[in-house]
Scaffold this motif. Structure first.
Motif, short mmCIF file in Angstrom:
data_model
loop_
_atom_site.label_atom_id
_atom_site.label_comp_id
_atom_site.label_asym_id
_atom_site.label_seq_id
_atom_site.Cartn_x
_atom_site.Cartn_y
_atom_site.Cartn_z
N ARG A 191 2.84 11.11 -6.34
CA ARG A 191 3.92 11.53 -7.30
C ARG A 191 3.10 11.89 -8.44
NH1 ARG A 191 9.04 8.47 -8.41
NH2 ARG A 191 7.40 6.74 -9.26
N GLU A 192 2.21 11.34 -9.02
CA GLU A 192 1.50 11.71 -10.16
C GLU A 192 0.48 12.76 -9.91
OE1 GLU A 192 0.19 8.31 -12.17
OE2 GLU A 192 2.04 7.71 -12.60
N ASP A 193 -0.16 12.50 -8.87
CA ASP A 193 -1.37 13.50 -8.48
C ASP A 193 -1.32 13.69 -6.94
OD1 ASP A 193 -3.70 14.85 -7.82
OD2 ASP A 193 -4.89 13.41 -9.01
N PRO A 194 -0.92 14.82 -6.26
CA PRO A 194 -0.89 14.79 -4.85
C PRO A 194 -2.55 14.61 -4.39
CG PRO A 194 0.05 16.79 -5.92
CD PRO A 194 -0.39 15.93 -7.21
N ASN A 195 -3.54 14.91 -5.14
CA ASN A 195 -4.83 14.42 -4.52
C ASN A 195 -5.28 13.28 -4.67
OD1 ASN A 195 -5.04 17.21 -3.30
ND2 ASN A 195 -5.33 17.84 -5.56
N ALA A 196 -4.45 12.23 -5.12
CA ALA A 196 -5.16 11.05 -5.78
C ALA A 196 -5.82 10.08 -4.47
CB ALA A 196 -3.74 10.18 -5.90
N VAL A 197 -6.88 9.56 -5.18
CA VAL A 197 -7.42 8.61 -4.13
C VAL A 197 -7.50 7.18 -4.65
CG1 VAL A 197 -10.10 8.08 -3.24
CG2 VAL A 197 -9.24 10.52 -3.51
N PHE A 198 -7.46 6.43 -3.79
CA PHE A 198 -6.87 4.97 -4.27
C PHE A 198 -7.75 4.11 -3.25
CE2 PHE A 198 -3.27 5.46 -1.52
CZ PHE A 198 -3.22 4.26 -0.92
N ALA A 199 -8.16 2.82 -3.88
CA ALA A 199 -8.76 1.76 -3.08
C ALA A 199 -7.90 0.51 -2.91
CB ALA A 199 -10.24 1.51 -3.72
N LEU A 200 -7.53 -0.09 -2.02
CA LEU A 200 -6.81 -1.35 -1.94
C LEU A 200 -7.78 -2.41 -2.10
CD1 LEU A 200 -4.44 -0.81 1.15
CD2 LEU A 200 -3.90 -0.71 -1.19
N LEU A 201 -7.53 -3.12 -3.02
CA LEU A 201 -8.52 -4.36 -3.45
C LEU A 201 -7.76 -5.71 -3.72
CD1 LEU A 201 -10.44 -2.56 -6.18
CD2 LEU A 201 -11.13 -2.86 -4.08
N PRO A 202 -7.94 -6.35 -2.71
CA PRO A 202 -7.27 -7.87 -2.48
C PRO A 202 -7.76 -8.67 -4.04
CG PRO A 202 -8.10 -7.48 -0.59
CD PRO A 202 -8.65 -6.68 -1.53
N SER A 203 -6.98 -9.17 -4.64
CA SER A 203 -7.19 -9.85 -5.83
C SER A 203 -7.93 -11.16 -5.67
CB SER A 203 -5.98 -10.09 -7.02
OG SER A 203 -5.29 -10.91 -6.30
N ASP A 204 -7.81 -11.65 -4.52
CA ASP A 204 -8.47 -13.15 -3.91
C ASP A 204 -9.70 -12.85 -3.45
OD1 ASP A 204 -7.54 -11.95 -1.83
OD2 ASP A 204 -6.47 -13.73 -1.19
N ALA B 180 0.88 -1.04 0.04
CA ALA B 180 0.00 0.06 0.07
C ALA B 180 0.80 1.11 -0.02
CB ALA B 180 -0.76 -0.21 1.14
N ALA B 181 1.91 1.34 0.63
CA ALA B 181 2.97 2.45 0.72
C ALA B 181 3.38 2.75 -0.60
CB ALA B 181 4.08 2.12 1.86
N ILE B 182 3.96 1.66 -1.21
CA ILE B 182 4.74 1.96 -2.62
C ILE B 182 3.71 2.54 -3.50
CG2 ILE B 182 4.62 -0.42 -3.78
CD1 ILE B 182 7.33 2.13 -3.82
N ALA B 183 2.30 1.98 -3.44
CA ALA B 183 1.25 2.29 -4.68
C ALA B 183 0.96 3.80 -4.12
CB ALA B 183 0.16 1.51 -4.23
N ALA B 184 0.87 4.20 -2.86
CA ALA B 184 0.54 5.41 -2.35
C ALA B 184 1.68 6.40 -2.77
CB ALA B 184 0.26 5.68 -0.93
N LEU B 185 3.03 5.99 -2.85
CA LEU B 185 3.99 6.99 -3.31
C LEU B 185 4.20 7.28 -4.74
CD1 LEU B 185 7.01 5.61 -0.99
CD2 LEU B 185 5.78 7.66 -0.92
N ILE B 186 3.75 6.25 -5.57
CA ILE B 186 3.31 6.21 -6.99
C ILE B 186 2.64 7.21 -7.39
CG2 ILE B 186 3.21 4.93 -9.21
CD1 ILE B 186 4.38 2.50 -7.83
N LEU B 187 1.35 6.90 -6.79
CA LEU B 187 0.00 7.79 -7.14
C LEU B 187 0.28 9.13 -6.91
CD1 LEU B 187 -2.47 5.01 -6.60
CD2 LEU B 187 -1.47 5.66 -8.78
#
Length: 127
Positions: free
Chosen positions: A103-116, A94-101
């Motif tokens: 960096r592209e958009d300081p206001n990014a909103v994301f949802a963590l979704l387990p693939s299983d 989650a941390a690496i995903a947040a850092l990537i997103l």
């Protein structure tokens, strides 16, 4: 319109559902519920909804090729692919995903979704 970037967590060793699920073909890369693998079903769930950006996939480095092939088979465009050299769990993914997103958009909103996860009520999920 605010769009959510799905962060699909597709790691795991595949030991809990042995013998169907194995380290080289863990549960998220096999079809357990319907004709799609769990990774494909999770990806389609967000790809078919207008409120989501292309997903960011986090998976183990040794599973990257198989995951990319599965998503290509169903025509899902991926925003980012993160290949973990060593599995460390949900928080670092989650941390690496947040850092990537961010960096592209300081206001990014994301949802963590387990693939299983299997979700049968797609309408309820979308709401």
């Amino acid at each position: 319109m605010l769009k959510i970037t799905p962060v699909i967590l597709s790691g795991g060793l595949g030991t809990r559902l042995w013998p169907a699920s194995r380290p080289d073909r863990p549960k998220q890369l096999i079809a357990l519920v319907d004709r799609h693998t769990l990774l494909q079903a999770t990806s389609l769930r967000v790809a078919e909804h207008v409120g989501f950006n292309p997903p960011l996939i986090v998976t183990g480095g040794d599973l990257g090729t198989a995951a990319a092939e599965q998503l290509s088979e169903i025509g899902v465009d991926v925003g980012h692919f993160v290949l973990e050299p060593v599995a460390r769990g949900t928080a670092p993914a989650a941390a690496i995903a947040a850092l990537i997103l961010v960096r592209e958009d300081p206001n990014a909103v994301f949802a963590l979704l387990p693939s299983d996860h299997a979700i049968s009520n797609q309408d309820a999920f979308a709401r």
